[in-house]
Design a protein around this motif. Structure first.
Motif, PDB file in Angstrom:
ATOM      1  N   ASP A 113      50.504  13.687 -28.915  1.00 31.23           N
ATOM      2  CA  ASP A 113      49.896  13.511 -27.615  1.00 31.23           C
ATOM      3  C   ASP A 113      49.347  12.077 -27.514  1.00 31.23           C
ATOM      4  O   ASP A 113      48.703  11.596 -28.452  1.00 31.23           O
ATOM      5  CB  ASP A 113      48.754  14.532 -27.457  1.00 31.23           C
ATOM      6  CG  ASP A 113      48.127  14.509 -26.102  1.00 31.23           C
ATOM      7  OD1 ASP A 113      47.486  13.491 -25.752  1.00 31.23           O
ATOM      8  OD2 ASP A 113      48.257  15.520 -25.394  1.00 31.23           O
ATOM      9  N   SER A 138      46.799  10.947 -26.102  1.00 36.73           N
ATOM     10  CA  SER A 138      45.341  10.906 -26.306  1.00 36.73           C
ATOM     11  C   SER A 138      45.001  10.865 -27.799  1.00 36.73           C
ATOM     12  O   SER A 138      44.075  10.165 -28.213  1.00 36.73           O
ATOM     13  CB  SER A 138      44.666  12.109 -25.648  1.00 36.73           C
ATOM     14  OG  SER A 138      44.851  12.057 -24.268  1.00 36.73           O
ATOM     15  N   SER A 173      45.755   7.364 -29.065  1.00 38.27           N
ATOM     16  CA  SER A 173      44.679   6.434 -28.705  1.00 38.27           C
ATOM     17  C   SER A 173      43.488   6.595 -29.640  1.00 38.27           C
ATOM     18  O   SER A 173      42.919   5.607 -30.107  1.00 38.27           O
ATOM     19  CB  SER A 173      44.233   6.659 -27.259  1.00 38.27           C
ATOM     20  OG  SER A 173      45.252   6.314 -26.377  1.00 38.27           O
ATOM     21  N   TYR A 214      44.855  18.623 -30.766  1.00 42.35           N
ATOM     22  CA  TYR A 214      46.133  18.206 -30.188  1.00 42.35           C
ATOM     23  C   TYR A 214      47.326  18.905 -30.847  1.00 42.35           C
ATOM     24  O   TYR A 214      48.450  18.425 -30.771  1.00 42.35           O
ATOM     25  CB  TYR A 214      46.280  16.685 -30.295  1.00 42.35           C
ATOM     26  CG  TYR A 214      45.239  15.979 -29.463  1.00 42.35           C
ATOM     27  CD1 TYR A 214      45.365  15.919 -28.077  1.00 42.35           C
ATOM     28  CD2 TYR A 214      44.110  15.420 -30.051  1.00 42.35           C
ATOM     29  CE1 TYR A 214      44.396  15.308 -27.302  1.00 42.35           C
ATOM     30  CE2 TYR A 214      43.142  14.798 -29.280  1.00 42.35           C
ATOM     31  CZ  TYR A 214      43.298  14.749 -27.910  1.00 42.35           C
ATOM     32  OH  TYR A 214      42.335  14.147 -27.143  1.00 42.35           O
TER      33      TYR A 214
END
Length: 177
Positions: A59, A61, A64, A107
């Protein structure tokens, strides 16, 4: 994990875009019934990192979060695995791996994963990772199968990704000129 995958029947064409490479990994994850795959390439010049490439099914996110808090250049497990040519067991005792687990779980990333290095001379160091659903009882036996199956896949994937990475590097050189 599905065992019907045959590299001989896969395309040998270079990936045209990073999106194509990512979608290919997503497709292979579905076909092989694994959670995630990740390909890192760290290219260095005279020991200094020059270019980092990350193609993964994680993912965005999570990606990051990882880049904000770790990066491969500060990840002790990553650095040891590359330096000593070791398979890294995510369920092991590596402190950075244990620190990542709570966020990774959010995730869909389990603690059952391996990462292993590949070296490509002056081109760079590759770290390829595979994440699966498992349990503690089955994990030790499954690791050997993952390495046996995915090391050849990692070499294959790198061969298809390398021209794409080279073209990006050439584009950066031409832009700077």
């Amino acid at each position: 994990m599905n065992n019907d995958f045959d590299l001989a029947n896969e395309s040998r064409s270079a990936f045209a875009t990073f999106e194509e490479a990512t979608h290919y990994l997503e497709d292979v994850c579905a076909r092989l019934k694994v959670n995630h795959m990740s390909y890192w390439l760290v290219h260095s010049i005279d020991g200094t990192p020059d270019q980092v490439t990350w193609i993964t099914t994680y993912d965005p996110s999570y990606m990051s979060f990882y880049m904000e808090n770790y990066t491969p250049l500060g990840d002790r497990g990553f650095e040891i695995s590359i330096a000593e040519d070791l398979v890294m067991d995510w369920a092991g005792d590596d402190p950075s791996g244990q620190d990542l687990l709570p966020t990774a779980h959010k995730y869909g990333i389990t603690k059952y994963g391996i990462s292993f290095p590949l070296r490509d001379g002056d081109f760079g160091d590759v770290m390829f990772s595979v994440n699966v659903k498992s349990n503690d009882a089955e994990w030790e036996l499954l690791q050997e199968d993952l390495v046996a199956k995915f090391r050849p896949f990692a070499v294959y994937f790198h061969a298809r990704a390398k021209p794409l990475i080279q073209s990006r590097k050439f584009a950066e050189i031409n832009f700077a000129a």
